[in-house]
Design an enzyme around this catalytic site. Structure first.
Site, PDB file in Angstrom:
ATOM      1  N   ASP A  36       0.816  -1.214   0.000  1.00  0.00           N
ATOM      2  CA  ASP A  36       0.000   0.000   0.000  1.00  0.00           C
ATOM      3  C   ASP A  36       0.849   1.262   0.000  1.00  0.00           C
ATOM      4  OD1 ASP A  36      -2.206  -1.624   0.230  1.00  0.00           O
ATOM      5  OD2 ASP A  36      -2.977  -0.679   2.053  1.00  0.00           O
ATOM      6  N   HIS A  80       3.675  -2.070   3.408  1.00  0.00           N
ATOM      7  CA  HIS A  80       3.764  -0.722   2.832  1.00  0.00           C
ATOM      8  C   HIS A  80       5.188  -0.510   2.326  1.00  0.00           C
ATOM      9  CE1 HIS A  80       0.492  -0.533   5.805  1.00  0.00           C
ATOM     10  NE2 HIS A  80      -0.034   0.439   5.079  1.00  0.00           N
TER      11      HIS A  80
END
Length: 232
Positions: A44, A189
């Site tokens: 992400d 992430h």
């Protein structure tokens, strides 16, 4: 970055039980997750200064991933990495334009948060995203309805290392390995310092356990994610 609401979700195995007629063949070779022990690696909030190194790692290890990209300060800043993600066979999806919590926005604001990154990704890659991950996993009926209008399916996660709260790569690795199971969707992430260094060890350890890495669409095949539905 934490969150994930209690929305009704559909598991990958349930999607696979409903074969679609127009699912494309996997670009990293044909994998049948009805038979194979599959797991999906997702990232992400990129691209970032760490993403090129991550792509090098994935290419070296022949592992496909799904990238949920942010627009402002990310897609805008690293367009060449967006193109590279698509060119190297990864699934490129949306994490909204500016990481606003969708459940706190008016409908027209939700549409803008979802449409802007899709337009930019399509401009850069030639392919409009069909998957979206809501910031912090926060979603509701209004978000579902707008996603349905825009042809987007929502993808949450089943594994999180909470890498937004630590730079300890060894801890990130341990957390992922402790939570991973068949049909898992791993949330990481590629914007934090500790995450990308953890990826080689995560991949190697899960491969040793017999896992096959796939994109989210591959995980669902021969079924297909439906717009407005939520998957985990």
């Amino acid at each position: 970055m934490s969150g994930c609401t209690g929305a009704d979700t559909t598991a990958p195995s349930a999607v696979r039980a409903r074969p679609a007629t127009d699912v494309q063949a996997a670009r990293f070779g044909t994998v049948d997750c009805r038979e194979a022990k599959c797991i999906a690696l997702t990232f992400d909030a990129g691209p970032s200064e760490h993403s090129a190194r991550l792509l090098d790692i994935l290419k070296d290890k022949q592992v496909p991933a799904t990238f949920f990209l942010l627009g402002e300060r990310h897609i805008e800043k690293y367009p060449e990495l967006v193109r590279r993600m698509a060119d190297e066979g990864h699934e490129v999806a949306s994490h909204t334009w500016d990481h606003k919590i969708l459940t706190k926005l008016r409908p027209e604001e939700i549409r803008e948060e979802l449409e802007r990154p899709n337009e930019e990704i399509e401009r850069l890659t030639g392919r409009r995203p069909t998957l979206m991950r809501p910031p912090q996993g926060r979603t509701d009926d209004t978000v579902h309805a707008i996603c349905r209008e825009l042809g987007l399916s929502e993808v949450l996660w089943s594994v999180t290392a909470k890498d937004y709260a630590t730079t300890d790569s060894a801890l990130i690795t341990r957390r992922v390995l402790a939570q991973s199971s068949r049909d898992g969707i791993i949330l990481l992430h590629d914007i934090y310092d500790g995450t990308v260094p953890a990826v080689p060890g995560i991949i190697d350890a899960l491969k040793e356990r017999g896992y096959v890495f796939v994109t989210v669409p591959q995980l669902l095949a021969p079924g297909k994610a439906e717009p407005g539905e939520v998957y985990r």
